[in-house]
Each structure stands twice: as structure tokens, then as C-alpha cells.
Write a protein that holds these residues in place. Structure first.
Motif, PDB file in Angstrom:
ATOM      1  N   LEU A  84      -9.532   6.631   2.320  1.00 15.20           N
ATOM      2  CA  LEU A  84      -9.609   6.249   3.731  1.00 15.20           C
ATOM      3  C   LEU A  84     -10.436   4.985   3.931  1.00 15.20           C
ATOM      4  CD1 LEU A  84      -9.972   9.695   5.520  1.00 15.20           C
ATOM      5  CD2 LEU A  84      -7.946   8.285   5.240  1.00 15.20           C
ATOM      6  N   LEU A  85     -11.208   4.580   2.909  1.00 13.99           N
ATOM      7  CA  LEU A  85     -12.022   3.375   3.063  1.00 13.99           C
ATOM      8  C   LEU A  85     -11.258   2.095   2.740  1.00 13.99           C
ATOM      9  CD1 LEU A  85     -15.535   4.422   1.701  1.00 13.99           C
ATOM     10  CD2 LEU A  85     -14.894   3.915   4.045  1.00 13.99           C
ATOM     11  N   TYR A  86     -10.061   2.225   2.182  1.00 14.32           N
ATOM     12  CA  TYR A  86      -9.279   1.012   1.909  1.00 14.32           C
ATOM     13  C   TYR A  86      -8.876   0.363   3.224  1.00 14.32           C
ATOM     14  CZ  TYR A  86      -8.967   2.449  -2.971  1.00 14.32           C
ATOM     15  OH  TYR A  86      -9.270   2.795  -4.252  1.00 14.32           O
ATOM     16  N   PRO A  87      -8.818  -0.959   3.244  1.00 18.96           N
ATOM     17  CA  PRO A  87      -8.440  -1.632   4.492  1.00 18.96           C
ATOM     18  C   PRO A  87      -6.983  -1.356   4.853  1.00 18.96           C
ATOM     19  CG  PRO A  87      -8.559  -3.211   2.692  1.00 18.96           C
ATOM     20  CD  PRO A  87      -9.076  -1.908   2.162  1.00 18.96           C
ATOM     21  N   ARG A 124     -22.420   9.000   4.708  1.00 23.11           N
ATOM     22  CA  ARG A 124     -20.999   9.140   5.041  1.00 23.11           C
ATOM     23  C   ARG A 124     -20.710   8.660   6.461  1.00 23.11           C
ATOM     24  NH1 ARG A 124     -18.810  14.773   4.033  1.00 23.11           N
ATOM     25  NH2 ARG A 124     -16.811  13.713   4.083  1.00 23.11           N
ATOM     26  N   GLU A 161     -11.888  10.475   0.659  1.00 20.88           N
ATOM     27  CA  GLU A 161     -12.911   9.626   1.267  1.00 20.88           C
ATOM     28  C   GLU A 161     -12.754   8.172   0.814  1.00 20.88           C
ATOM     29  OE1 GLU A 161     -16.155  11.849   1.836  1.00 20.88           O
ATOM     30  OE2 GLU A 161     -17.356  10.276   2.732  1.00 20.88           O
ATOM     31  N   ARG A 183     -14.839  -0.730   7.610  1.00 24.46           N
ATOM     32  CA  ARG A 183     -14.290  -0.091   6.409  1.00 24.46           C
ATOM     33  C   ARG A 183     -14.148  -0.988   5.197  1.00 24.46           C
ATOM     34  NH1 ARG A 183      -8.840   2.055   6.745  1.00 24.46           N
ATOM     35  NH2 ARG A 183      -8.563   1.594   8.936  1.00 24.46           N
ATOM     36  N   GLY A 184     -13.513  -2.140   5.415  1.00 21.75           N
ATOM     37  CA  GLY A 184     -13.192  -3.003   4.293  1.00 21.75           C
ATOM     38  C   GLY A 184     -14.420  -3.570   3.596  1.00 21.75           C
ATOM     39  N   SER A 202     -20.771   4.860   6.396  1.00 21.88           N
ATOM     40  CA  SER A 202     -19.583   4.319   5.730  1.00 21.88           C
ATOM     41  C   SER A 202     -18.330   4.430   6.603  1.00 21.88           C
ATOM     42  CB  SER A 202     -19.331   5.063   4.420  1.00 21.88           C
ATOM     43  OG  SER A 202     -18.751   6.321   4.678  1.00 21.88           O
ATOM     44  N   THR A 203     -18.434   5.037   7.783  1.00 25.04           N
ATOM     45  CA  THR A 203     -17.338   5.311   8.724  1.00 25.04           C
ATOM     46  C   THR A 203     -16.444   6.457   8.269  1.00 25.04           C
ATOM     47  OG1 THR A 203     -15.598   3.851   7.842  1.00 25.04           O
ATOM     48  CG2 THR A 203     -17.201   2.848   9.342  1.00 25.04           C
ATOM     49  N   SER A 204     -16.811   7.156   7.191  1.00 30.00           N
ATOM     50  CA  SER A 204     -15.999   8.301   6.772  1.00 30.00           C
ATOM     51  C   SER A 204     -16.111   9.448   7.760  1.00 30.00           C
ATOM     52  CB  SER A 204     -16.458   8.815   5.407  1.00 30.00           C
ATOM     53  OG  SER A 204     -16.145   7.879   4.427  1.00 30.00           O
ATOM     54  N   GLU A 211     -11.849  12.097   8.965  1.00 35.17           N
ATOM     55  CA  GLU A 211     -12.670  13.282   8.706  1.00 35.17           C
ATOM     56  C   GLU A 211     -13.256  13.800  10.008  1.00 35.17           C
ATOM     57  OE1 GLU A 211     -13.856  15.087   5.875  1.00 35.17           O
ATOM     58  OE2 GLU A 211     -12.079  14.248   4.958  1.00 35.17           O
ATOM     59  N   ARG A 266       0.822  -1.210   0.000  1.00 41.19           N
ATOM     60  CA  ARG A 266       0.000   0.000   0.000  1.00 41.19           C
ATOM     61  C   ARG A 266       0.856   1.261   0.000  1.00 41.19           C
ATOM     62  NH1 ARG A 266      -4.334  -3.037   2.025  1.00 41.19           N
ATOM     63  NH2 ARG A 266      -3.256  -3.679   3.892  1.00 41.19           N
ATOM     64  N   VAL A 317     -17.200  -1.836   3.048  1.00 43.03           N
ATOM     65  CA  VAL A 317     -18.035  -0.761   2.518  1.00 43.03           C
ATOM     66  C   VAL A 317     -17.643  -0.438   1.082  1.00 43.03           C
ATOM     67  CG1 VAL A 317     -18.715   1.651   2.806  1.00 43.03           C
ATOM     68  CG2 VAL A 317     -18.300   0.233   4.814  1.00 43.03           C
ATOM     69  N   TRP A 323      -6.157  -2.743  -2.085  1.00 39.63           N
ATOM     70  CA  TRP A 323      -6.865  -3.872  -1.478  1.00 39.63           C
ATOM     71  C   TRP A 323      -5.929  -5.047  -1.237  1.00 39.63           C
ATOM     72  CZ3 TRP A 323     -10.893  -2.668  -5.660  1.00 39.63           C
ATOM     73  CH2 TRP A 323     -11.874  -1.814  -5.149  1.00 39.63           C
TER      74      TRP A 323
END
Lengths: 242, 228, 225
Positions: free
Chosen positions: B90-93, C44, B87, C72-73, C47-49, B228, B9, C75, C101
Motif C-alpha cells: 500500500l506504500l507504493y505510489p 505506522r 503494508e 506515501r511515495g 507512514s500513512t498505513s 488499513e 503496476r 516513505v 515504483w
């Protein structure tokens, strides 16, 4: 509900008794220690009565460092536990620390003028204090630029930790820098006659620091509580604005 | 999360930032020209006496790096803010520290590239002889740049999303960089002057300590800051 | 998925003022309401943002606040801003996602590009894409790694008929895997073909549609006291 808000408002009116007493004690201690300093220590051979500035300058500097240690500790606690109290404590300590470093700088400058003939000298302690002053002014600026309380807490905690970590590094780098350049440093004229008065003033300023932080912390808690009351009002009403 | 997937990553973020930078080029060229311009302006302010310029050269170069490099850090987060990319990012594991390290590597490459042009230019403009100490100088430049970029990448993640981003980044960053500036300038000047008192070693150790402490602190704290 | 008394403040404005709802696995919910009612903010937060200012929630058994990292993973999002880098090509954007990923994807970059109809533009920079193409690129990410929780914000904007059909295919696939889908939309007619229920938002709260739920205001206030 409104009853509970009223109770809170009533609680805001009066400061706790211990804080009032402690403030009076701190004030008396500072006055007493100053009088002790003036009465017991003879005029300095080189500086005369100017030396008395030391009784504020040095204790303010010591306690400013202590305040920044409180910022560090409270910031770590905030990032770890996310408790709002820690954030407010860090902010209070940073404000008081900034005031104390500001005072140190101002008095150092006033002292320097008759002693060294200049308002400012690139002395190690004075210079590193100036750097710390700016670091913590930056901390306070960041807080005032950030509205969201959660984000403000996280960001300022990081800046507080980084700033405090840098304190010894800044001091060391500036000291080496000075020794290399072979310019006069602060005269070490600390005879025992001055030492007792200096220690006493150091303690008195410690009390002052604690009391100042406690007041600022209390004010910050009240501000937060007012925000919460406003939040509740907004959440119940139909308007989308606080 | 395994070390290997985190390393992947880190590489992905660094590759992504550098590819975007390479495509747009605008930022790199602008920063480079600004830096060159600053070298000239310092010359006008302090010159034309060659001896004065030579003495001040180390300080001028480092200040120029600090001022021009700061512009790069904003860009690093600007690309994330433009189309809501942050946004998604930040959602990537995985840990957020790999995002920080990736951006750190990209910014480091950026600033080192600027320096690769800037420093030779300065040696010509200010007539500084570097022949004997080139690789020692490279070590000092790298260590100073690393500390600068570490703090810059970290503070820009906050400043570029705040209300007063132009003012806030230098306000937060520059006082923190005083030890880097002092150590880098002193070590550079000592090396250029023949390092008669073997001073540079002490400054190099200070730079290493600074880099290690703040790299560690930034890795730990970045997750809390980037949310955020 | 359960959410209770979710409230979020931006500066001095409350985007959400205590939204409570639940959604079962395998269901597709439309989130509806006028502009500014908090639809996007709700997505949002789920989605945990964003962290809610107040309130709590559970998603697939994970706490929304404490276990955000675990959620997170799972979503996948399609927001108005597509989360695409303009200076990278379409293929590079997807390649970046694959690497982030850790390489574990259900469909290859090429297969995903093919399905969203961007094969011809794979080597073009996303900055030159129309908004429909940009959002198709975002859809390709959802195809490469199918999420358990799919959040779509105004998915009908800037898509043509084929694009909308593609969105609906992805929605049905997610629901068929016992995932949860939330669709924020103004277009009740279009969404009707995939939606099982409606969450109606007004002034930052969920207005009860069929069964009267918990009183979100009291939950929010009591939770804080």
C-alpha cells in the motif's frame, strides 16, 4: 469537561418533540389506512379477506426499496465526505430496510399458502425480495464483525453501494428467469377499489419508514456519543482499555 | 499518474500473484480436486439417470465454479497478510485500483484454468454434447467468470481481513452473484439445448452489463476498502 | 514533521492516546518506551498505513490525513514483518518493487543485492531465508529507492554487526539528504551513534524529554469536541 459530559447525558434522556409527534402521527396513519382498507374494499372474489394482507405486504415492499435507496445515497456520501452521520444513516436505513423486506417475505409466504397452496413460490418479486433481504443481512453482519468505526464505515459503505446497485439487476434477472419458465405469476387483481387503499397504506408506511429510520439513527448517534465519552475517559485516565 | 505506469503496476501485481501461485501449486491443485470431487458428488446426489444429469449440468458446473473459486480469493489476500506484505504494497505510489486490477487478472487466470479442466470433465461425466456451440459457450463462461471474479476479488479484500472470514465471504458474495448465476446457467442451458428461442443473447447482455457496472464500481471503491 | 494529539484505538484498546511531537528535516529521532507504549503504532500512522482515530499531522508540508497519497511515495519502512513474499526469490521481490515504483530507482536490483550481501541467494525463495536475511532484503528496497522519511521498527533485531552497520549507513544517508528518520528501539546504546533526539513514549503519549511540549490530552479532547 465532566460538566460537558453530564450535559450530553442529560440530552440523551429525552427524545425530540418532533420525533414523538411524528411517531404518533405515523402510528395513527397506519391504523387509519388499515381501517380504511378493511372498510372500503370488498372481499376479493378469489382470495376473500386474505387480500387484506396486501395492505401490509405491498407497502412494506415499496418502502423497503426506498430504504435501500437511502442506504445507497448515504453510503456514497460517506465514501465521498467521510462524515460519520452518513455512515450512521446508512446503517439505520439498512436495518429498517431489512425489517421491511423480512415482513414482506413473511406476509408473502402467509399469503401464498391459501392462495397458491404453497408456503413458498419462486415468484419473481418474492424471490428477488429474498435475495435483497440476504444482501442487507450480510451488510448488517459485516458491520457487527468490524470493530474499528472507520473501517466499519468504509467497508459497509462499499457493500451498501454494491448491494443497492444490484437491486435492479437482481430483479430483472429473476423476472426474465420466471417468464422463460412459464409459471403463474402474481395475479394482477388490482381493481380501483383496492388501489386507493393500497396507496393510502403506502403513504402510511412511508411515514413509518421515516420514523423508524429517525429512531434508529438517533439511537446510533447516542451509541457513538457514548463511545466518544468512553474514549475521552480513556484518553484522560491511565488505563489503555475503553 | 500516467496510464502507462498504472498498467505497469497492474501487470506487476498480476505477475507477482501468479508467480507465487505457480511456485506453491498447492492451492491450485487442491481447488481443482475439490471441484472435480463436487462434480462427482452432484452426480451421486442427482444421478444415475443421464437425462436428469444432462438437464442439471449447466447449474451444477456453475455452482461448482462458485464454491471452489471462492477458496482462491482468500489465498489472494492471504499472501499479503502473512509477512506484512500488504503494508508495503500500500506504500507504493500510484492508485490502489491497479492493485485491484492486478489481483483481478491473477484470480481470473486461476479460475479460468480451473474451468478449463472442470468443464470438459463435466461434459464427459454428464454426457453433454457441446460440439456445435463451443465458442459461444466460451464467451458465456468468460463473461460469467469475469463478473464472479470481479466481485470475489473485491469482497475478499474485506472478508479475509475480518474476524469471521470463512463465513463472511460467501455470505456477502453469493447473494450478490444471483444475477450471474441465473444468467450464466440460463445462457449455458439455452446454448446446450440448441438455443431454439435465441434466449442466450439477452443473458449475455445482462452478463456484460453486470460485469461493466461492478468492474467500474470496484475500481472506484477499492481504494477506500483496502486501506488499513 | 509535526504530529499533534495522535490517538489510535484498536477495538477497545488504545495503542496511542494523544502523542504530539515534531522532528526537523535532517534529524534522526529514537522512539523509545516499554512494550505496548505505542511505538509501532506511531510509526505506522506516520507512514500513512494507519489512519489515526484522532489527531493530525504534517509531513514535508503535506497533511497526514488529507494528502496521505502524496506522503506515501516518500516513505520507506523497515518493520518487524519485512513485507517480503516467501514464494518469490530475492531478486523477484526486488524486481516487483522496482516495477511498482514505475522503474525509477536510484540503485539497480543487482547493486542493492550486492550491498546487502544477498547476491549469493538472489535466486533463492525468500521463504527459506533466516529472519536476518529477510530483513536484509527489506533493506535492499530502501537502497533501491532512498526515502525522505525513513521509519525503522526494532532495526537491531536479528541483524549481525555488519547488518547493524548497514542500517546505520542508510540512516546517515537519509539524514544527509535532509530526510527524517524515526527509529523505534529498546537499545539506547546501539542507536546513540546515529540519533539526535529521543521521543519517549509511555502509555500511548510522548513524555516530555527536554522542552515541555503541548499537552497532548487537551489537544486530543478539544480537537474532537
Amino acid at each position: 469537561m465532566s460538566e460537558r459530559i453530564d450535559q450530553r447525558r442529560a440530552g440523551v434522556e429525552r427524545a425530540p418533540a418532533w420525533l414523538v409527534v411524528a411517531s404518533a402521527v405515523a402510528l395513527a396513519a397506519v391504523i387509519g389506512a388499515q381501517i380504511f382498507g378493511f372498510r372500503t374494499s370488498p372481499p376479493d372474489m378469489a382470495m376473500g379477506d386474505l387480500q387484506k394482507i396486501m395492505y401490509v405486504h405491498v407497502p412494506a415492499a415499496w418502502n423497503a426499496f426506498l430504504a435501500f435507496f437511502v442506504v445507497f445515497w448515504a453510503s456514497v456520501v460517506y465514501l465521498w465526505r467521510r462524515t460519520e452521520r452518513a455512515d450512521l444513516l446508512a446503517a439505520s436505513a439498512a436495518e429498517v430496510g431489512a425489517v421491511f423486506t423480512g415482513l414482506t417475505l413473511l406476509l408473502g409466504s402467509i399469503w401464498g399458502r391459501p392462495t397458491w397452496g404453497v408456503w413458498w413460490t419462486w415468484d419473481a418479486r418474492l424471490t428477488s425480495t429474498a435475495v435483497l433481504f440476504i444482501i442487507f443481512v450480510g451488510y448488517l453482519a459485516l458491520r457487527s464483525f468490524t470493530d474499528d468505526p472507520d473501517r466499519r464505515g468504509r467497508w459497509s459503505a462499499a457493500v451498501g453501494i454494491f448491494g443497492a446497485l444490484n437491486v435492479p439487476i437482481v430483479y430483472m434477472s429473476v423476472r426474465w428467469w420466471r417468464t422463460l419458465h412459464q409459471v403463474q405469476s402474481t395475479p394482477e387483481t388490482l381493481s380501483p377499489a383496492y388501489r386507493a387503499a393500497l396507496r393510502l397504506n403506502g403513504l402510511a408506511f412511508l411515514l413509518l419508514l421515516i420514523v423508524f429510520i429517525a429512531w434508529r439513527y438517533r439511537a446510533a448517534r447516542i451509541e457513538r456519543r457514548a463511545e466518544l465519552v468512553a474514549e475521552e475517559a480513556a484518553l484522560q485516565g491511565s488505563g489503555l482499555h475503553v | 499518474m500516467s496510464v502507462r505506469s498504472e498498467a505497469g503496476r497492474v501487470a506487476a501485481v498480476a505477475w507477482k500473484d501468479l508467480t507465487a501461485e505457480r511456485r506453491s501449486k498447492a492451492n491450485f491443485n487442491a481447488v481443482l480436486f475439490l471441484a472435480a470431487l463436487m462434480l462427482l458428488m452432484f452426480g451421486f446426489a442427482l444421478g444415475p439417470d443421464t437425462a436428469t444429469l444432462r438437464t442439471a449440468a449447466a447449474g451444477i458446473v456453475w455452482l461448482t465454479v462458485l464454491f471452489s473459486g471462492t477458496l482462491a480469493f482468500h489465498r489472494s489476500y492471504q499472501v499479503e497478510l502473512e509477512r506484512g506484505a500488504l503494508e508495503t504494497l500500500l506504500l507504493y505510489p500510484g492508485g490502489r485500483s491497479s492493485i485491484f486490477l492486478g489481483k483481478l487478472l491473477a484470480n481470473l487466470a486461476f479460475v479460468l484454468l480451473v474451468e478449463a479442466v472442470l468443464i470438459p470433465l463435466a461434459t464427459v461425466l454428464y454426457d453433454v454434447p457441446v460440439g456445435r456451440v463451443t465458442w459461444m459457450l466460451a464467451v458465456v463462461v468468460f463473461l460469467g467468470t469475469f463478473g464472479f471474479v470481479t466481485l470475489g476479488t473485491f469482497y475478499a479484500s474485506m472478508a479475509s481481513r475480518s474476524r469471521a472470514r470463512e463465513v463472511l465471504l460467501p455470505l456477502l458474495l453469493f447473494p450478490m452473484l444471483v444475477p450471474v448465476l441465473v444468467a450464466a446457467v440460463e445462457a449455458t442451458a439455452a446454448l446446450l439445448g440448441g438455443d431454439l428461442m435465441a434466449e442466450s443473447g439477452r443473458w449475455v447482455r445482462l452478463l456484460v452489463a453486470f460485469d461493466v457496472i461492478f468492474l467500474g464500481a470496484a475500481i472506484v471503491a477499492f481504494g477506500a476498502v483496502i486501506e488499513e | 514533521m509535526v504530529a499533534e494529539g495522535i490517538a489510535k484505538r484498536f477495538g477497545r484498546r488504545w495503542a496511542l492516546r494523544g502523542a504530539s511531537f515534531r522532528a526537523e528535516p535532517g534529524s534522526v529521532q529514537a522512539v523509545m518506551g516499554p512494550n505496548g507504549s505505542g511505538k509501532t503504532t506511531l510509526l505506522r500512522i506516520v507512514s500513512t498505513s494507519l489512519r489515526p482515530t484522532r489527531g493530525s499531522g504534517f509531513i514535508f508540508g503535506h497533511d497526514l490525513l488529507r494528502d496521505a497519497d502524496l506522503i506515501r511515495g516518500d516513505v520507506g519502512v523497515l518493520y518487524h514483518a519485512a513485507g517480503v513474499y516467501g514464494d518469490l526469490t530475492a531478486r523477484e521481490n526486488l524486481e516487483f518493487a522496482r516495477r511498482m515504483w514505475g522503474g525509477a530507482v536510484a540503485a539497480s536490483v543487482d547493486a542493492a543485492l550486492e550491498r546487502v550481501g544477498l547476491t549469493h541467494a538472489a535466486a533463492d525463495r525468500a521463504a527459506g531465508f533466516s529472519s536476518g536475511m529477510t530483513r536484509r532484503l527489506a533493506l535492499a528496497r530502501l537502497i533501491m529507492r532512498p526515502p525522505r522519511l525513513l521509519l525503522l521498527d526494532e532495526p537491531y533485531a536479528s541483524f549481525d554487526a555488519a547488518g547493524i552497520e548497514l542500517v546505520h549507513e542508510i540512516v546517515r544517508e537519509t539524514a544527509a539528504r535532509d530526510g527524517i528518520v524515526l527509529i523505534s528501539t529498546h537499545d539506547a546504546e546501539r542507536s546513540a551513534v546515529v540519533v539526535d533526539g529521543v521521543l519517549r513514549l509511555k502509555d500511548g503519549r510522548v513524555v516530555p524529554e527536554e522542552a515541555p511540549g503541548l499537552d497532548p490530552v487537551r489537544l486530543a479532547v478539544e480537537g474532537a469536541l
